[in-house]
Write a protein that holds these residues in place. Structure first.
Motif: not given
Lengths: 306, 306
Positions: A126-128, A138, A228, A232, B298-299, B303, B305
């Motif tokens: 993800t971007e986190h 994930l 997004r 990253s 996220p995303n 997706d 969680k």
């Protein structure tokens, strides 16, 4: 799963490392996670969040008590860490999770045969960033690419199979390929898209008469889709481009060529060429949705329908 | 709202046209929607879906019975339609919803003063097309940019105010600016991102040793983010680039310059330059999320969680 890794060491506790910790506990029979990170703050945060059960004060310490060592640092650090693992106890399995594999395999050539290094790349993210960003699912329905070392001894084969089973336990589809092909395929599907996203966001900053507030306001017109992945981790991506230079420059060349063709079609007002180029991309999008790698909801479902 | 448009004509019944029909009925006091589209199939589908109440068999017929004519065709068709509206009854309000405004305003110069043309651009959309793709809340919390004609008569001012109120009733934030600035701002935030996405998807097709199945499999590495907007309507986008050539080539020049700088940093292994360039984009992402133009999940939350 058979022969689970009961104690694992997470070296580099970011998005991927913490997700491996969660997933290993949730679905792969791991009972203890030892964490090590260069940053004492990150170690403390990971411990506080329950991502790891124990914070090691050195790499050596983390490795000594573990069946599996997961290297989840930026790719650039792996070349520095690997030589320090040469003295690990015989049969220790070491796995990295980096986004480029050729440079990592090269760095692993100096390891003794008693250390079983398995290069892996889960194509997920993800971007986190950071230890709070990880979650157990994930890797579910995502691909994990393993690029084995060139060795045919049975002991290594067994470790390879255990790592393969680990990712399957996480819900991933696993595929093996050689590192060179991996690096080119990922340059196309991941590294170039990130470079382009970073570049586009940078270029938007550069048009003097359109200010940032306007870019933010009208971002729903398409720009936000790029931000997004451009959010990253900068250090992770710096290392990817430095370590996969050859493949990235190769696919970047193709991209620039195609962009020049588009630019000319616009300058010449060649609507037919533009329409034809635009039309061919819909099929690829459909295939990605059918393969379960994307949501079919408009805007990924981020705008709620009334 | 005051002075609602009771009967509206939707000319070009695609994603935006059908969304205007839904939104006008749901929140702006419209009681009848007449639809016209060059395609008889689209007219029939829109009628069957209840997007429109009546399908007109000609543009003239649709215009004759309406207070507001919405031109929601690809931008390239607007220049052909506008002259046909010169004979509309006095006080008819005509609004387009196209993504570039300079070329549309130029095409409207020949209209008599009795027709009140209000160029508007809702900065909203999804990657889906056609009459079934529309929904009433598409414009909610999105910006609508109005680029008024240069005329100061009171009658026109009143029509302008009614169109402004219409978009506010749809839940949009409305801003007025001149067409030239609009076209540059949207070239940055929408047109260039679409061009880049189309180009990237095209370039991926071009690397012989990486096949399409692999691009699909590993698309979660970043590529899939580009395919959404590259799945947008090819004809609509062909017309945007042809009609906003000057601004698109201008921002494309900036982008290419920035890309060359990135390429050189990779070739030279200049990690510091890359990291610095990558780091500056996070702030912009954060601002977009805070402005409500994006989800912080996220995303985008696609997706789930665990």
């Amino acid at each position: 799963m058979d022969e689970p890794f009961e104690t694992i060491a997470i070296v580099g506790i970011g998005l991927i490392g913490s997700s491996v910790a969660h997933a290993a506990r949730a679905s792969a029979g791991t009972t203890k996670v030892v964490g090590y990170d260069l940053s004492a703050d990150v170690r403390a945060e990971a411990l506080r969040l329950g991502v790891i059960d124990e914070a090691a004060d050195s790499l050596e310490n983390a490795v000594a008590q573990s069946d599996l060592v997961v290297l989840s640092t930026p790719v650039g650090a792996i070349g520095k860490i690997l030589p320090q693992l040469a003295s690990a106890k015989a049969g220790t399995v070491v796995m990295d999770v980096g986004s480029c594999k050729g440079s990592v395999i090269e760095a692993a050539q100096g390891l003794p045969d008693s250390v079983h290094f398995v290069p892996a790349h889960p194509v997920a993210g993800t971007e986190h960033s950071g230890p709070a960003a990880g979650f157990a699912t994930l890797f579910r329905n995502r691909w994990c690419i393993i690029t084995p070392m060139e060795r045919s001894d049975e002991a290594y084969g067994r470790s390879l199979a255990r790592v393969d089973a680990l990712w399957r336990a996480f819900g991933s589809d696993v595929v093996q390929m050689d590192a060179k092909h991996h690096d080119l395929a990922l340059a196309v599907t991941s590294h170039l898209p990130h470079l382009i996203a970073y570049t586009l966001v940078g270029a938007a900053d550069d048009v003097e008469s359109v200010n940032e507030a306007e870019v933010v306001k009208y971002s729903a017109g398409g720009f936000r889709d790029f931000t997004r992945i451009a959010a990253s981790d900068p250090i992770m991506w710096r290392d990817v481009f430095i370590n996969n230079k050859e493949a990235v420059l190769e696919v970047l060349g193709r991209f620039s060529e195609e962009l020049a063709v588009m630019q000319r079609a616009i300058r010449w007002g060649d609507g037919e060429a533009l329409e034809k180029a635009f039309a061919r991309s819909r099929g690829l999008r459909k295939a990605i949705i059918e393969a379960g790698q994307e949501s079919a909801e408009p805007n990924f479902g981020r705008d709620k329908k009334g």
